[in-house]
Write a protein that holds these residues in place. Structure first.
Motif: not given
Length: 721
Positions: A344, A357, A341, A453
């Motif tokens: 996150s 996220v 990702a 995130s």
């Protein structure tokens, strides 16, 4: 009934409410006009009582595109399911009217708000809430209103009632307040880091201003309101059982069961205690009348449980998980738990846990929003997911619930205030909050996890944002404000007060009050206590990520930007888009704006750089005085044509090739030769004259091309004598 119209002034403009003209078969109906925004609001209830154990109230907010003179853009060219804006508008009304239905009322009730005309300046959301209050007040439906609702902005340091859409773009505050004659019962706000005192002042200002609307609705009710129908409430056998059951439950260990730290263990202990007490009183559950007695005992036990929990809080400052009223649950945080990702983080507070996220995208990922404000593009998306396992339950998994939309919007407003300007950080940003565990305040945990995130992804936010949910338990003059409430305290308390912000100020607020008597002084105290908790949470977040990471995540795509002459955009696009397709085939997305700004987006940095160089070559412009390493591409009797860069040639006249006389160009230069040249002149047709910089000053300069051709673009050459 003859149609009647009632008017009052609100925010310097006339508000009119008419009844008796449209939708006369509904229990209550009004049309409401403010500026050129016109709404029809109806209220209707079923005659028969619902078998559900809660109030079956629904509020629908219907946006009609004809209200702004448009045909819907959907495939079938008609309105479909309500969008996010309509859902949020319906929730404003629902949260205002729901607490005022009488206890025990179980008739299915529906309020429908239809926007008939929208001037795109006077927002219909708060007007719908006023219309719902009027329709219910005039109807025969039992309801303890009226209420009124207004929006407050803050422009140049001054509070403004119901600011227009244009004014809101200049406002540091977007606050919606609903209330009755004596109290505020609903607040929702987005803000640019305003102080707590500014918020309380705005709430007080709003409550004063909505009094005129309450006067108007009360006048309407007195003149044309219908008599309320009688409804059958529950035969509450449980009330008589409470005193005896309360004493028995305390003797059997109710206090210890309530003070169990873990949610599931607490629930199991309370269930076991309840079943033991019921078994003692109903030894034969199959006997006649036993089922009704068991249900009455269950209801009585729930009341006993609520009473004891509130007593512990008020008298002993002791809560179900052992904390006092001001303590935040233990916090642990993990940054970058997801390897691929872009950003996150896991944020856990007690038994509430959210995975945040962040994903970065291009302008092609913008969300097209089509509602009564027109078509707009949203470059910041926040999605809140609340799966059933987060509360240890099994439920159908489907689309987003209205609750999820509302919680996500609150978190979105909180974080949007600190995002960088698009020109400074040209990414479309999506944040997802995955609720993994929920025992109170999952929306506030989404704010914290989402912020972390973003910082993990390297998004240069202005400041970290944290959120905390506050509660209130109030009995008469005695009250206790609770920090970081549990789900149990939310259900049994008198207020749910969510506050989000930075260390400097508040960015979002949501408050729902279930009782009257919450004074401005209590609000100030709650906001001050929330600030202490917010600073504590921000400190815990800073221990893990004190600031956004200095570089974008290695997995995040890169965006390169460059500016070209708008007249050269055609060269980048090419005939029929051929050139831009070739550029994107190199491994990058290319977006081109009319002002010449170009953005290159690619997960492969080398590919993005190659595309950038290609575009620079396609759009490079020659300038007088610049020097180039050129290549001879053609010779002629009068000189040599030299390629300076792709797509651009200049001419080096034979007289500028050497200090000595040159009889033939090929005596000095041939095709393929490389040499350094300098631009001496560019005429009005774009033709370039070159010189050799090492000969500058040693030979006579050549007359500029424009002068040789008569000067005017398209002019004839001078006549030979």
């Amino acid at each position: 009934m003859i149609a009647k119209t009632y008017t009052t002034m609100l925010g310097g403009r006339e508000l009119s409410i008419e009844t008796g003209k449209l939708a006369k078969l509904a229990s209550g109906s009004v049309t409401l006009r403010y500026g050129d925004t016109l709404l029809l609001v109806t209220a209707q209830a079923r005659e028969e009582r619902s078998t559900l154990d809660f109030l079956p109230l629904t509020v629908e907010f219907e946006e009609r595109h004809y209200a702004v003179g448009r045909i819907p853009g959907s495939f079938h060219r008609r309105e479909g399911r309500p969008g996010e804006h309509a859902i949020l508008s319906a929730r404003i009304t629902d949260r205002q009217i729901r607490p005022l239905f009488p206890k025990g009322y179980r008739q299915e009730t529906q309020v429908i708000i239809t926007v008939l005309s929208a001037d795109q300046q006077n927002a219909p959301d708060v007007l719908g809430a006023i219309g719902a209050s009027a329709a219910l007040s005039l109807s025969d439906i039992p309801w303890n209103g009226p209420t009124a609702c207004v929006r407050v902005g803050m422009i140049d340091g001054e509070y403004v009632i119901n600011p227009t859409s244009d004014q809101l773009t200049r406002s540091s505050l977007d606050l919606v307040v609903a209330g009755t004659r004596d109290a505020v019962n609903m607040v929702e706000a987005g803000a640019q880091g305003v102080s707590e005192e500014t918020l309380v002042g705005a709430i007080e200002f709003a409550h004063r201003e909505l009094q005129g609307v309450l006067d108007l609705i009360e006048t309407m009710r007195a003149e044309v309101g219908r008599e309320k129908f009688n409804f059958l409430a529950d035969s509450d056998l449980s009330t008589d059982l409470v005193p005896e059951l309360s004493e028995a439950a305390r003797a059997a260990g109710l206090r210890d069961a309530l003070l169990t730290t873990k949610k599931q263990e607490r629930s199991a202990n309370l269930k076991a205690l309840r079943e033991r007490l019921i078994a003692e009183r109903v030894p034969d559950p199959e006997a006649a009348g036993a089922a009704e007695q068991i249900e009455a005992l269950k209801a009585a036990f729930a009341k006993v449980e609520k009473q004891e929990l509130r007593r512990l809080i008020l008298q002993e400052d002791l809560r179900a998980d052992g904390r006092n009223s001001k303590t935040v649950r233990p916090i642990w945080i993990e940054a970058r738990p997801l390897p691929r990702a872009h950003g996150s983080a896991i944020f856990t507070r007690g038994e509430t846990q959210v995975l945040g996220v962040t994903t970065l995208g291009t302008e092609r990922d913008e969300l097209l929003v089509d509602n009564l404000t027109g078509e707009t593009n949203d470059r910041f998306l926040l999605h809140y997911n609340f799966p059933p396992y987060s509360t240890g339950e099994v439920k159908r998994v489907g689309g987003q619930s209205r609750r999820e939309v509302g919680h996500g919007n609150l978190a979105k407003r909180a974080i949007r205030a600190v995002l960088p300007a698009f020109d400074d950080f040209p990414y479309v940003i999506r944040v997802v909050g995955e609720v993994l565990e929920s025992n109170g305040s999952s929306s506030m945990a989404t704010v914290c996890a989402g912020t972390l995130s973003l910082m993990d992804a390297g998004v240069p936010i202005q400041a970290p944002v944290a959120g905390v949910a506050m509660g209130l338990v109030m009995e008469g003059e005695q009250y206790r404000i609770l920090t970081d409430i549990l789900g149990l305290e939310d259900a049994l308390g008198d207020m749910d007060f969510k506050v989000c912000g930075t260390a400097e100020g508040v960015t979002a607020l949501q408050m729902d009050i279930k009782v009257s008597g919450v004074t401005p002084a209590i609000m100030r105290e709650a906001l001050a206590q929330a600030r202490e908790a917010r600073l504590h949470i921000l400190g815990k977040m800073a221990e893990v990520l004190p600031a956004p990471r200095p570089e974008l995540s290695p997995t995040a795509p890169r965006i390169l930007t460059l500016k070209i002459n708008p007249e050269l955009i055609g060269k980048v696009i090419g005939p029929g888009g051929k050139q831009v397709r070739e550029l994107e085939a190199m491994g990058a997305q290319v977006t081109i704006e009319e002002d010449g700004n170009i953005r290159i987006f690619s997960a492969d940095g080398a590919a993005a750089e190659a595309v950038r160089q290609k575009i620079e070559g396609l759009t490079r412009e020659a300038k007088v005085g610049e020097e180039y390493e050129g290549t001879v591409v053609k010779t002629a009797p009068f000189g040599a044509f030299v390629n300076l860069f792709p797509g651009q040639d200049g001419m080096l006249h034979i007289s500028q090739m050497s200090e000595n006389r040159v009889n033939a160009v090929e005596d000095v230069l041939n095709v393929g030769d490389r040499l350094r040249v300098k631009i001496a002149n560019i005429d009005d047709r774009g033709k370039i004259d070159l010189i050799r910089p090492e000969l500058e000053g040693k030979i006579a300069p050549r007359e500029p091309r424009a002068a040789r051709t008569g000067g005017d673009r398209g002019g004839r050459p001078p006549r030979r004598e």
